[in-house]
Scaffold this motif. Structure first.
Motif, PDB file in Angstrom:
ATOM      1  N   SER A   1     -19.883 -26.122   7.680  1.00  0.00           N
ATOM      2  CA  SER A   1     -20.064 -24.770   7.172  1.00  0.00           C
ATOM      3  C   SER A   1     -20.633 -24.873   5.758  1.00  0.00           C
ATOM      4  CB  SER A   1     -18.740 -23.997   7.162  1.00  0.00           C
ATOM      5  OG  SER A   1     -17.797 -24.644   6.332  1.00  0.00           O
ATOM      6  N   GLY A   2     -21.218 -23.762   5.310  1.00  0.00           N
ATOM      7  CA  GLY A   2     -21.755 -23.749   3.953  1.00  0.00           C
ATOM      8  C   GLY A   2     -23.139 -24.352   3.818  1.00  0.00           C
ATOM      9  N   ARG A   3     -23.791 -24.581   4.936  1.00  0.00           N
ATOM     10  CA  ARG A   3     -25.154 -25.109   4.882  1.00  0.00           C
ATOM     11  C   ARG A   3     -25.884 -24.678   6.150  1.00  0.00           C
ATOM     12  NH1 ARG A   3     -25.051 -31.420   4.963  1.00  0.00           N
ATOM     13  NH2 ARG A   3     -27.077 -31.261   5.933  1.00  0.00           N
ATOM     14  N   THR A   4     -27.195 -24.736   6.125  1.00  0.00           N
ATOM     15  CA  THR A   4     -27.984 -24.451   7.329  1.00  0.00           C
ATOM     16  C   THR A   4     -28.023 -25.726   8.147  1.00  0.00           C
ATOM     17  OG1 THR A   4     -29.312 -22.894   6.040  1.00  0.00           O
ATOM     18  CG2 THR A   4     -30.155 -23.551   8.194  1.00  0.00           C
ATOM     19  N   PHE A   5     -27.134 -25.784   9.109  1.00  0.00           N
ATOM     20  CA  PHE A   5     -26.833 -27.027   9.820  1.00  0.00           C
ATOM     21  C   PHE A   5     -28.069 -27.676  10.404  1.00  0.00           C
ATOM     22  CE2 PHE A   5     -23.902 -29.889  11.758  1.00  0.00           C
ATOM     23  CZ  PHE A   5     -24.372 -30.171  13.023  1.00  0.00           C
ATOM     24  N   GLY A   6     -28.908 -26.890  11.053  1.00  0.00           N
ATOM     25  CA  GLY A   6     -30.030 -27.448  11.786  1.00  0.00           C
ATOM     26  C   GLY A   6     -31.166 -27.993  10.932  1.00  0.00           C
ATOM     27  N   LEU A   7     -31.097 -27.833   9.623  1.00  0.00           N
ATOM     28  CA  LEU A   7     -32.172 -28.309   8.758  1.00  0.00           C
ATOM     29  C   LEU A   7     -32.035 -29.774   8.376  1.00  0.00           C
ATOM     30  CD1 LEU A   7     -32.742 -25.403   6.199  1.00  0.00           C
ATOM     31  CD2 LEU A   7     -34.094 -25.986   8.227  1.00  0.00           C
ATOM     32  N   TYR A   8     -30.843 -30.328   8.511  1.00  0.00           N
ATOM     33  CA  TYR A   8     -30.577 -31.635   7.912  1.00  0.00           C
ATOM     34  C   TYR A   8     -29.992 -32.639   8.903  1.00  0.00           C
ATOM     35  CZ  TYR A   8     -30.993 -28.776   3.747  1.00  0.00           C
ATOM     36  OH  TYR A   8     -31.450 -27.916   2.785  1.00  0.00           O
ATOM     37  N   ALA A   9     -30.252 -33.901   8.584  1.00  0.00           N
ATOM     38  CA  ALA A   9     -29.652 -34.976   9.351  1.00  0.00           C
ATOM     39  C   ALA A   9     -28.139 -35.019   9.124  1.00  0.00           C
ATOM     40  CB  ALA A   9     -30.274 -36.313   8.950  1.00  0.00           C
ATOM     41  N   MET A  10     -27.456 -35.639  10.085  1.00  0.00           N
ATOM     42  CA  MET A  10     -26.012 -35.821  10.006  1.00  0.00           C
ATOM     43  C   MET A  10     -25.685 -37.253  10.421  1.00  0.00           C
ATOM     44  SD  MET A  10     -24.615 -32.844   9.142  1.00  0.00           S
ATOM     45  CE  MET A  10     -22.901 -33.018   9.674  1.00  0.00           C
ATOM     46  N   GLY A  11     -24.463 -37.652  10.179  1.00  0.00           N
ATOM     47  CA  GLY A  11     -24.094 -39.002  10.581  1.00  0.00           C
ATOM     48  C   GLY A  11     -22.608 -39.257  10.472  1.00  0.00           C
ATOM     49  N   TRP A  12     -22.252 -40.490  10.796  1.00  0.00           N
ATOM     50  CA  TRP A  12     -20.863 -40.947  10.710  1.00  0.00           C
ATOM     51  C   TRP A  12     -20.819 -42.284   9.966  1.00  0.00           C
ATOM     52  CZ3 TRP A  12     -16.869 -37.996  12.540  1.00  0.00           C
ATOM     53  CH2 TRP A  12     -17.193 -36.962  13.422  1.00  0.00           C
ATOM     54  N   PHE A  13     -19.833 -42.405   9.110  1.00  0.00           N
ATOM     55  CA  PHE A  13     -19.480 -43.668   8.479  1.00  0.00           C
ATOM     56  C   PHE A  13     -18.033 -43.975   8.864  1.00  0.00           C
ATOM     57  CE2 PHE A  13     -22.365 -45.212   4.983  1.00  0.00           C
ATOM     58  CZ  PHE A  13     -23.446 -44.426   5.315  1.00  0.00           C
ATOM     59  N   ARG A  14     -17.617 -45.187   8.630  1.00  0.00           N
ATOM     60  CA  ARG A  14     -16.216 -45.537   8.823  1.00  0.00           C
ATOM     61  C   ARG A  14     -15.788 -46.510   7.743  1.00  0.00           C
ATOM     62  NH1 ARG A  14     -16.556 -49.150  14.435  1.00  0.00           N
ATOM     63  NH2 ARG A  14     -17.577 -50.993  13.510  1.00  0.00           N
ATOM     64  N   GLN A  15     -14.478 -46.535   7.519  1.00  0.00           N
ATOM     65  CA  GLN A  15     -13.920 -47.463   6.550  1.00  0.00           C
ATOM     66  C   GLN A  15     -12.623 -48.025   7.092  1.00  0.00           C
ATOM     67  OE1 GLN A  15     -13.246 -45.955   2.555  1.00  0.00           O
ATOM     68  NE2 GLN A  15     -13.353 -48.024   1.721  1.00  0.00           N
ATOM     69  N   ALA A  16     -12.618 -49.306   7.347  1.00  0.00           N
ATOM     70  CA  ALA A  16     -11.395 -49.987   7.762  1.00  0.00           C
ATOM     71  C   ALA A  16     -10.592 -50.367   6.524  1.00  0.00           C
ATOM     72  CB  ALA A  16     -11.738 -51.233   8.569  1.00  0.00           C
ATOM     73  N   GLN A  17      -9.306 -50.551   6.714  1.00  0.00           N
ATOM     74  CA  GLN A  17      -8.436 -50.877   5.588  1.00  0.00           C
ATOM     75  C   GLN A  17      -8.899 -52.161   4.914  1.00  0.00           C
ATOM     76  OE1 GLN A  17      -4.331 -50.894   6.647  1.00  0.00           O
ATOM     77  NE2 GLN A  17      -3.639 -50.675   4.546  1.00  0.00           N
ATOM     78  N   GLY A  18      -9.082 -52.110   3.616  1.00  0.00           N
ATOM     79  CA  GLY A  18      -9.486 -53.289   2.857  1.00  0.00           C
ATOM     80  C   GLY A  18     -10.962 -53.624   2.922  1.00  0.00           C
ATOM     81  N   LYS A  19     -11.755 -52.759   3.568  1.00  0.00           N
ATOM     82  CA  LYS A  19     -13.175 -53.032   3.711  1.00  0.00           C
ATOM     83  C   LYS A  19     -13.992 -51.884   3.126  1.00  0.00           C
ATOM     84  CE  LYS A  19     -12.794 -55.973   7.787  1.00  0.00           C
ATOM     85  NZ  LYS A  19     -13.323 -56.264   9.146  1.00  0.00           N
ATOM     86  N   THR A  20     -15.267 -52.135   2.893  1.00  0.00           N
ATOM     87  CA  THR A  20     -16.149 -51.084   2.380  1.00  0.00           C
ATOM     88  C   THR A  20     -16.581 -50.158   3.519  1.00  0.00           C
ATOM     89  OG1 THR A  20     -18.066 -52.507   2.706  1.00  0.00           O
ATOM     90  CG2 THR A  20     -17.045 -52.544   0.526  1.00  0.00           C
ATOM     91  N   ARG A  21     -17.012 -48.968   3.149  1.00  0.00           N
ATOM     92  CA  ARG A  21     -17.504 -48.036   4.160  1.00  0.00           C
ATOM     93  C   ARG A  21     -18.770 -48.571   4.794  1.00  0.00           C
ATOM     94  NH1 ARG A  21     -16.703 -42.065   1.346  1.00  0.00           N
ATOM     95  NH2 ARG A  21     -14.428 -42.066   1.457  1.00  0.00           N
ATOM     96  N   GLU A  22     -18.921 -48.334   6.088  1.00  0.00           N
ATOM     97  CA  GLU A  22     -20.113 -48.786   6.787  1.00  0.00           C
ATOM     98  C   GLU A  22     -20.684 -47.664   7.648  1.00  0.00           C
ATOM     99  OE1 GLU A  22     -19.631 -51.851   9.719  1.00  0.00           O
ATOM    100  OE2 GLU A  22     -17.734 -51.046  10.461  1.00  0.00           O
ATOM    101  N   PHE A  23     -21.987 -47.697   7.767  1.00  0.00           N
ATOM    102  CA  PHE A  23     -22.709 -46.727   8.591  1.00  0.00           C
ATOM    103  C   PHE A  23     -22.401 -46.979  10.059  1.00  0.00           C
ATOM    104  CE2 PHE A  23     -26.001 -43.943   9.871  1.00  0.00           C
ATOM    105  CZ  PHE A  23     -26.747 -44.567  10.859  1.00  0.00           C
ATOM    106  N   VAL A  24     -22.153 -45.901  10.803  1.00  0.00           N
ATOM    107  CA  VAL A  24     -21.826 -46.003  12.223  1.00  0.00           C
ATOM    108  C   VAL A  24     -22.911 -45.389  13.100  1.00  0.00           C
ATOM    109  CG1 VAL A  24     -20.185 -45.310  14.014  1.00  0.00           C
ATOM    110  CG2 VAL A  24     -19.347 -46.052  11.774  1.00  0.00           C
ATOM    111  N   ALA A  25     -23.398 -44.222  12.693  1.00  0.00           N
ATOM    112  CA  ALA A  25     -24.409 -43.544  13.501  1.00  0.00           C
ATOM    113  C   ALA A  25     -25.067 -42.454  12.682  1.00  0.00           C
ATOM    114  CB  ALA A  25     -23.785 -42.938  14.758  1.00  0.00           C
TER     115      ALA A  25
END
Length: 120
Positions: A25-49
């Motif tokens: 919410s709060g943005r024009t959703f269809g104009l922009y890319a989206m994605g997922w990151f993850r962060q396991a305990q003790g590790k840096t965040r990594e790109f997922v999709a």
């Protein structure tokens, strides 16, 4: 103000599946890319999709390619991550990401995260 809210995390056995959702919410959703990151305990965040603004192009690292699938429904302001054949190493907090470009570049907006735990 942009808000990204994830849902669908939980506990699953290895080999199982989960589907995460992210509603924006709060943005024009269809104009922009989206994605997922993850962060396991003790590790840096990594790109997922990642997925471009139209949903026509998707991006995955080798660690999840063939097991995870990202999609979006611009009419519902919602993005999904279908995760199949889950492994214990997929255990992490998963974050919904909003970009300010049509293809995934630099993450700009973050959700609060949802925990995914895969038991062996």
């Amino acid at each position: 103000q942009v808000q990204l809210v994830e849902s669908g995390g939980g506990l699953v056995q290895a080999g199982g599946s989960l589907r995460l959702s992210c509603t924006a919410s709060g943005r024009t959703f269809g104009l922009y890319a989206m994605g997922w990151f993850r962060q396991a305990q003790g590790k840096t965040r990594e790109f997922v999709a990642g997925i471009d603004s139209s949903g026509g192009d998707t991006y995955y690292p080798d660690t999840v390619k063939g097991r995870f699938s990202i999609s979006r429904d611009n009419a519902k302001n919602t993005m999904y991550l279908q995760m199949n054949n889950l492994k214990p190493e997929d255990t992490a907090v998963y974050y919904c990401i909003g970009y300010r470009t049509k293809i995934p570049t630099t993450p700009r907006d973050w959700g609060q995260g949802t925990q995914v735990t895969v038991s062996s």
